[in-house]
Write a protein that holds these residues in place. Structure first.
Motif, mmCIF file in Angstrom:
data_model
loop_
_atom_site.group_PDB
_atom_site.id
_atom_site.type_symbol
_atom_site.label_atom_id
_atom_site.label_comp_id
_atom_site.label_asym_id
_atom_site.label_seq_id
_atom_site.Cartn_x
_atom_site.Cartn_y
_atom_site.Cartn_z
ATOM 1 N N GLU A 1 0.820 -1.210 0.000
ATOM 2 C CA GLU A 1 0.000 0.000 0.000
ATOM 3 C C GLU A 1 0.855 1.262 0.000
ATOM 4 O O GLU A 1 0.502 2.255 -0.622
ATOM 5 C CB GLU A 1 -0.971 -0.018 1.174
ATOM 6 N N ARG A 2 1.971 1.234 0.680
ATOM 7 C CA ARG A 2 2.869 2.399 0.701
ATOM 8 C C ARG A 2 3.363 2.712 -0.721
ATOM 9 O O ARG A 2 3.465 3.866 -1.115
ATOM 10 C CB ARG A 2 4.043 2.129 1.638
ATOM 11 N N TRP A 3 3.686 1.673 -1.488
ATOM 12 C CA TRP A 3 4.108 1.854 -2.881
ATOM 13 C C TRP A 3 2.999 2.523 -3.681
ATOM 14 O O TRP A 3 3.252 3.449 -4.446
ATOM 15 C CB TRP A 3 4.465 0.490 -3.482
ATOM 16 N N LEU A 4 1.758 2.067 -3.470
ATOM 17 C CA LEU A 4 0.616 2.650 -4.173
ATOM 18 C C LEU A 4 0.413 4.103 -3.755
ATOM 19 O O LEU A 4 0.170 4.969 -4.600
ATOM 20 C CB LEU A 4 -0.637 1.825 -3.900
ATOM 21 N N GLN A 5 0.523 4.408 -2.461
ATOM 22 C CA GLN A 5 0.404 5.788 -1.973
ATOM 23 C C GLN A 5 1.427 6.692 -2.652
ATOM 24 O O GLN A 5 1.100 7.804 -3.073
ATOM 25 C CB GLN A 5 0.625 5.850 -0.458
ATOM 26 N N LYS A 6 2.666 6.239 -2.714
ATOM 27 C CA LYS A 6 3.719 7.044 -3.339
ATOM 28 C C LYS A 6 3.455 7.250 -4.823
ATOM 29 O O LYS A 6 3.654 8.350 -5.346
ATOM 30 C CB LYS A 6 5.084 6.384 -3.152
ATOM 31 N N LEU A 7 2.994 6.193 -5.494
ATOM 32 C CA LEU A 7 2.705 6.295 -6.923
ATOM 33 C C LEU A 7 1.632 7.336 -7.197
ATOM 34 O O LEU A 7 1.823 8.233 -8.029
ATOM 35 C CB LEU A 7 2.262 4.939 -7.470
ATOM 36 N N ILE A 8 0.505 7.268 -6.485
ATOM 37 C CA ILE A 8 -0.583 8.210 -6.771
ATOM 38 C C ILE A 8 -0.315 9.597 -6.192
ATOM 39 O O ILE A 8 -0.914 10.570 -6.629
ATOM 40 C CB ILE A 8 -1.960 7.664 -6.337
ATOM 41 N N SER A 9 0.598 9.697 -5.249
ATOM 42 C CA SER A 9 1.006 11.017 -4.773
ATOM 43 C C SER A 9 1.872 11.712 -5.823
ATOM 44 O O SER A 9 1.711 12.896 -6.101
ATOM 45 C CB SER A 9 1.773 10.895 -3.462
ATOM 46 N N ARG A 10 2.774 10.949 -6.390
ATOM 47 C CA ARG A 10 3.690 11.512 -7.391
ATOM 48 C C ARG A 10 3.010 11.734 -8.739
ATOM 49 O O ARG A 10 3.319 12.687 -9.446
ATOM 50 C CB ARG A 10 4.873 10.573 -7.554
ATOM 51 N N TYR A 11 2.083 10.851 -9.089
ATOM 52 C CA TYR A 11 1.397 10.936 -10.385
ATOM 53 C C TYR A 11 -0.118 10.890 -10.184
ATOM 54 O O TYR A 11 -0.762 9.888 -10.510
ATOM 55 C CB TYR A 11 1.832 9.783 -11.296
ATOM 56 N N PRO A 12 -0.726 11.949 -9.657
ATOM 57 C CA PRO A 12 -2.170 11.912 -9.412
ATOM 58 C C PRO A 12 -2.998 11.735 -10.685
ATOM 59 O O PRO A 12 -4.152 11.319 -10.618
ATOM 60 C CB PRO A 12 -2.474 13.248 -8.738
ATOM 61 N N ASN A 13 -2.397 11.992 -11.826
ATOM 62 C CA ASN A 13 -3.143 11.833 -13.077
ATOM 63 C C ASN A 13 -3.435 10.372 -13.414
ATOM 64 O O ASN A 13 -4.207 10.092 -14.334
ATOM 65 C CB ASN A 13 -2.410 12.512 -14.237
ATOM 66 N N ILE B 1 -9.938 10.593 -11.908
ATOM 67 C CA ILE B 1 -10.743 11.656 -11.300
ATOM 68 C C ILE B 1 -11.598 12.361 -12.346
ATOM 69 O O ILE B 1 -12.776 12.643 -12.102
ATOM 70 C CB ILE B 1 -9.839 12.663 -10.548
ATOM 71 N N GLU B 2 -11.039 12.627 -13.507
ATOM 72 C CA GLU B 2 -11.791 13.343 -14.537
ATOM 73 C C GLU B 2 -13.020 12.555 -14.976
ATOM 74 O O GLU B 2 -14.050 13.139 -15.293
ATOM 75 C CB GLU B 2 -10.905 13.647 -15.737
ATOM 76 N N GLN B 3 -12.940 11.243 -14.976
ATOM 77 C CA GLN B 3 -14.084 10.416 -15.354
ATOM 78 C C GLN B 3 -15.155 10.397 -14.270
ATOM 79 O O GLN B 3 -16.331 10.200 -14.554
ATOM 80 C CB GLN B 3 -13.626 8.990 -15.653
ATOM 81 N N ILE B 4 -14.747 10.610 -13.009
ATOM 82 C CA ILE B 4 -15.694 10.607 -11.891
ATOM 83 C C ILE B 4 -16.305 11.992 -11.714
ATOM 84 O O ILE B 4 -17.517 12.136 -11.605
ATOM 85 C CB ILE B 4 -14.986 10.156 -10.593
ATOM 86 N N ALA C 1 -14.853 18.412 -12.555
ATOM 87 C CA ALA C 1 -14.605 19.678 -11.852
ATOM 88 C C ALA C 1 -13.466 19.562 -10.836
ATOM 89 O O ALA C 1 -12.949 20.584 -10.389
ATOM 90 C CB ALA C 1 -15.877 20.141 -11.146
ATOM 91 N N LEU C 2 -13.070 18.350 -10.491
ATOM 92 C CA LEU C 2 -12.004 18.161 -9.501
ATOM 93 C C LEU C 2 -10.635 17.961 -10.133
ATOM 94 O O LEU C 2 -9.716 17.460 -9.490
ATOM 95 C CB LEU C 2 -12.348 16.972 -8.594
ATOM 96 N N THR C 3 -10.477 18.357 -11.375
ATOM 97 C CA THR C 3 -9.184 18.225 -12.041
ATOM 98 C C THR C 3 -8.630 19.598 -12.376
ATOM 99 O O THR C 3 -9.399 20.531 -12.582
ATOM 100 C CB THR C 3 -9.307 17.382 -13.334
ATOM 101 N N PRO C 4 -7.339 19.738 -12.416
ATOM 102 C CA PRO C 4 -6.333 18.734 -12.078
ATOM 103 C C PRO C 4 -6.159 18.603 -10.569
ATOM 104 O O PRO C 4 -6.257 19.597 -9.843
ATOM 105 C CB PRO C 4 -5.059 19.277 -12.727
ATOM 106 N N THR D 1 -7.518 20.979 -5.562
ATOM 107 C CA THR D 1 -7.732 21.441 -6.933
ATOM 108 C C THR D 1 -7.344 22.906 -6.999
ATOM 109 O O THR D 1 -7.220 23.570 -5.962
ATOM 110 C CB THR D 1 -9.202 21.284 -7.349
ATOM 111 N N PRO D 2 -7.166 23.461 -8.180
ATOM 112 C CA PRO D 2 -6.860 24.890 -8.279
ATOM 113 C C PRO D 2 -7.936 25.780 -7.656
ATOM 114 O O PRO D 2 -7.648 26.891 -7.221
ATOM 115 C CB PRO D 2 -6.760 25.121 -9.789
#
Length: 124
Positions: free
Chosen positions: A40-52, A56-59, A62-65, A86-87
């Motif tokens: 899970e830590r590996w997954l956390q780091k992956l989605i932290s570094r590459y949130p894209n 999210i855009e499919q869900i 308005a919450l992108t980027p 989000t911005p």
């Protein structure tokens, strides 16, 4: 070369200057198995570094980027795995669970609700 799938071996091609493609290693999703290095830590780091990589855009477009703020945010109910903004200043809580984790379905919903409750009580 044999594979465990009827569709063949998926390949990764870096770009057209590469001289070879490499095959993807199949990962088994069995409960309790964590000897493949994916935790899970590996997954956390992956989605932290590459949130894209999150859909999210499919869900909710308005919450992108989504912009990664932190990992393991301490809250009264525990730790939020990932926090994004989000911005426009909207917050997104990410709870990372591997498919083979027996808590994946049930506990993640409760964790996300607790995190949202705790975050709503915070001020800027």
């Amino acid at each position: 070369m044999t594979t465990d799938t009827q569709y063949g071996l998926p390949l990764i091609v870096g770009d057209f200057t590469d001289t070879a493609a490499r095959g993807l290693k199949r990962i088994r999703f069995e409960k309790g198995r964590d000897d493949d290095g994916y935790k899970e830590r590996w997954l956390q780091k992956l989605i932290s570094r590459y949130p894209n990589v999150l859909p999210i855009e499919q869900i909710e477009p308005a919450l992108t980027p989504a912009i990664s703020i932190c990992m393991e945010l301490p809250l009264p109910s525990g730790f939020a795995d990932n926090l994004y903004a989000t911005p426009d200043g909207d917050l997104i809580v990410g709870e990372a669970k591997l498919f083979r984790n027996p808590e994946a379905r049930r506990e993640v919903v409760g964790q996300a609700i607790d995190s949202a409750k705790d975050l709503s009580a915070l001020s800027y």
